[in-house]
Structures are given as C-alpha cells and as structure tokens.
Design a protein around this motif. Structure first.
Motif, PDB file in Angstrom:
ATOM      1  N   SER A 124       0.813  -1.221   0.000  1.00 38.93           N
ATOM      2  CA  SER A 124       0.000   0.000   0.000  1.00 38.93           C
ATOM      3  C   SER A 124       0.843   1.266   0.000  1.00 38.93           C
ATOM      4  O   SER A 124       0.423   2.293  -0.537  1.00 38.93           O
ATOM      5  N   HIS A 125       2.031   1.213   0.569  1.00 42.26           N
ATOM      6  CA  HIS A 125       2.846   2.417   0.685  1.00 42.26           C
ATOM      7  C   HIS A 125       4.102   2.360  -0.199  1.00 42.26           C
ATOM      8  O   HIS A 125       4.353   3.269  -0.997  1.00 42.26           O
ATOM      9  N   LEU A 132       5.170   0.042  -2.618  1.00 43.39           N
ATOM     10  CA  LEU A 132       5.090  -0.354  -4.019  1.00 43.39           C
ATOM     11  C   LEU A 132       4.597   0.781  -4.904  1.00 43.39           C
ATOM     12  O   LEU A 132       5.109   0.981  -6.010  1.00 43.39           O
ATOM     13  N   ARG A 133       3.627   1.543  -4.441  1.00 43.05           N
ATOM     14  CA  ARG A 133       3.091   2.628  -5.265  1.00 43.05           C
ATOM     15  C   ARG A 133       4.168   3.658  -5.591  1.00 43.05           C
ATOM     16  O   ARG A 133       4.239   4.150  -6.710  1.00 43.05           O
ATOM     17  N   ASN A 134       5.013   3.962  -4.638  1.00 42.76           N
ATOM     18  CA  ASN A 134       6.088   4.917  -4.883  1.00 42.76           C
ATOM     19  C   ASN A 134       7.221   4.299  -5.707  1.00 42.76           C
ATOM     20  O   ASN A 134       7.865   4.988  -6.484  1.00 42.76           O
ATOM     21  N   LEU A 184       6.846   2.195  -8.063  1.00 45.79           N
ATOM     22  CA  LEU A 184       6.408   2.029  -9.443  1.00 45.79           C
ATOM     23  C   LEU A 184       6.771   3.224 -10.322  1.00 45.79           C
ATOM     24  O   LEU A 184       6.882   3.078 -11.542  1.00 45.79           O
ATOM     25  N   TYR A 195       1.393   7.636 -14.141  1.00 43.89           N
ATOM     26  CA  TYR A 195       2.013   8.446 -13.090  1.00 43.89           C
ATOM     27  C   TYR A 195       0.942   9.038 -12.176  1.00 43.89           C
ATOM     28  O   TYR A 195       1.053   9.015 -10.949  1.00 43.89           O
ATOM     29  N   ALA A 231      -0.646   6.329 -10.018  1.00 45.52           N
ATOM     30  CA  ALA A 231       0.207   5.811  -8.954  1.00 45.52           C
ATOM     31  C   ALA A 231       0.526   6.840  -7.884  1.00 45.52           C
ATOM     32  O   ALA A 231       0.725   6.490  -6.716  1.00 45.52           O
ATOM     33  N   ASP A 232       0.575   8.123  -8.247  1.00 49.02           N
ATOM     34  CA  ASP A 232       0.954   9.163  -7.289  1.00 49.02           C
ATOM     35  C   ASP A 232      -0.094  10.265  -7.293  1.00 49.02           C
ATOM     36  O   ASP A 232      -0.170  11.050  -8.249  1.00 49.02           O
TER      37      ASP A 232
END
Length: 324
Positions: free
Chosen positions: A233-234, A236-238, A240, A308, A311-312
């Motif tokens: 949740s924290h 992996l998203r960053n 990517l 992008y 994901a962010d």
C-alpha cells in the motif's frame, strides 16, 4: 483535464509529424531504390519505372504525396510484393502483436513479483538467485539463447516445435488451432520475457529498496501497520514511478527485439518483413514500420503520464493547480 489531454494530443501529433519528416528525408538520402538495385532491368526500364511510381520527383513533392495518402488511410504500395502495404502488413502485424503483447504482460508481471520479493528479502538466497538471473538476461545474446532452446527443448526433448506458427500441413481450427499457436508461441515469448524481465526487475528492486529505507515507511511501521500493508500500500506505489518511465519504450522495444527472435523461430511477423524490406529497398514498407514504432513510443509516453497520475496522487494535485 480536458485542456491537458488536448495539449498532449497536439504535442503527440507534432512529434509524429517531425519524425515523419526526418525519417522520410533519411530514407531519401539512401543510395538507390527498389528498381535501381535490380540487375535484370535495363537503365531505360529503370527510368520508366521510377517515373511511373514517382521516384524521380523531388523529395519534398514525394513527401507531400506520401503524407496526403497517409491521411487518406493509404500506407503506400509495396514494390516487392506488388500489393498495398496495408494488405502486406495486416496478417504479419497481428502475428507480431501476439508475441509482443504476451511477452509484455509476462515481463511486467514477473519483474514486478521478483523485484518486490528480492527487495523485501535483500541478501537472501532468492535475492542472490534473482541477481544472477538478472545479469544472465543482460549478457546472453538472444540468438544464442534461441538456438540453445531449439536444441534442448525442441530437438532433444521435443517439448516444443522448433519454429513456425503452425505445424506443417496443419488443418486445425477453433480451440485446437489456438492451442497449436500457443504451443508454437511459447519459445519466442520465453526468450523475449527473459531478456526484458532482467532490466525491468532491476528497476523494481532498486526502487523498492530506496523506498523501503524512506522515513514514511519507518513511520508506517512504527504506527503498527502490517508488513503486507507497508509493502503493497505504501512502498510499491512509490517504487512504481521510476519503472513507469520505461513503459514508453517497452512496446517499441519488444517489436524491435522480436526481429531477431522471429528470424530464429521462423515466426511469420513484421520482423522478417522489415529485414527483407531493407534488402529489397521497399521504402514504403520501411516507412510504415518506422512510423508504427514512433507511434508506439508516443502512445507509450502518454500512457506513462496517465499511470504516473494513477500511482501518485500528488501528480494529479500539481496538474490541477497548474491548469486550474
């Protein structure tokens, strides 16, 4: 959002126009053409054929004609096959798409899983095994790997066919034909996946390692969040975000990398056609294939920007602030 998409679309069209001018000019600078390289034709016949197909016109005039026909949906005429380029490319492009798409999905899936597991288990036996496989994928040439797979898996063990898209004299149809195509598809896709997953795994692993050392990850763990929530949740998203940048180059790279693979496995795709078109100077086919790769690169860049924002959330916030 609509204004942003409009500006991006205009930028994409401008880039494609610039690429078309550059590519057409470079092809025009190449010595000779399809007819001048044919020794069976007399100089008079060569001049007649060049005039018939407009090859004696100035480069600017030829480009204008080609661009006008392109807007009409006419990709040109293949002088080697004596058919429109669209008819030549249609079946072969679909065959190459099967290989590229299957390899693309498997490459990202394998790279994502192995990269995350290697980062969360740094210096473990799994991490070391992934590192060895990563360097192997970056160092082994595709033609060598392809020949070894044919020798071991196709000839010695007879687990897969050595080449082609269908068995010789195959008359299968329906589900049986699909199974047969997948059986022939296994080795080409395996090579492209192995070669592509190595570099992508490196990006996922390094990105995850960097994020896992960040302050907000330590804060999340200090708050009592489970390791699964922290990682997926924290972190992996960053992690990517750097890998998403590669998306703009993955699709054209797969189509380009499939050229050698299709030659090795005798796969009926655009890779072999591209090599034959270079040898026969069939410039309309080469122009279409080159513009296709440029289109895939531009579209991939656009998809990367969209991902992008997915994901962010900070990117969506900045876009709203800038564009009102």
């Amino acid at each position: 959002m609509i204004g942003y998409l409009t500006r991006r679309l205009a930028t994409m069209l401008a880039l494609l126009f610039g690429v078309s001018v550059l590519v057409f000019w470079l092809f025009a600078l190449m010595p000779g053409d399809h007819f001048s390289g044919n020794r069976s034709l007399t100089p008079q016949r060569v001049a007649e054929l060049r005039a018939l197909y407009g090859l004696d016109q100035p480069v600017v005039v030829r480009y204008g004609i080609w661009l006008r026909n392109l807007f009409r949906g006419d990709l040109g005429y293949s002088l080697e096959y004596n058919r429109p380029v669209a008819e030549v490319l249609a079946p072969l492009l679909w065959n190459s798409f099967l290989v590229a798409f299957a390899a693309f999905v498997l490459t990202w899936l394998i790279a994502l899983v192995t990269g995350v597991l290697a980062a969360t288990r740094q210096y473990s036996w799994f991490d070391r095994l992934v590192t060895v496989a990563l360097f192997a994928s970056l160092s082994v040439p595709s033609f060598f790997l392809g020949l070894m797979m044919i020798k071991i898996l196709a000839i010695d063990l007879q687990l897969f066919p050595a080449g082609g898209m269908l068995d010789t004299g195959s008359l299968t149809s329906g589900p049986a034909r699909v199974v047969e195509i997948v059986h022939h598809l296994a080795l080409p896709v395996a090579i492209l996946t192995f070669l592509g997953a190595g570099s992508l795994t490196r990006y996922f692993r390094s990105g995850m390692l960097e994020v896992l050392r960040a302050d907000f990850i330590r804060t999340a763990r200090a708050k009592g969040l489970g390791e699964r929530a922290v990682v997926f949740s924290h972190a992996l998203r960053n992690a990517l975000l750097p890998a998403i940048t590669l998306l703009a180059f993955e699709l054209p790279a797969l189509f380009s990398g499939a050229i050698i693979t299709e030659q090795i496995f005798n796969w009926p795709g655009v890779g072999r056609l591209q090599i034959e078109s270079v040898q026969t100077r069939d410039y309309d086919v080469l122009m279409t294939l080159t513009m296709l790769l440029a289109l895939l690169t531009v579209v991939g860049s656009f998809l990367a920007d969209v991902l992008y924002a997915v994901a962010d959330p900070r990117i969506r916030l900045v876009a709203k602030v800038r564009h009102g």
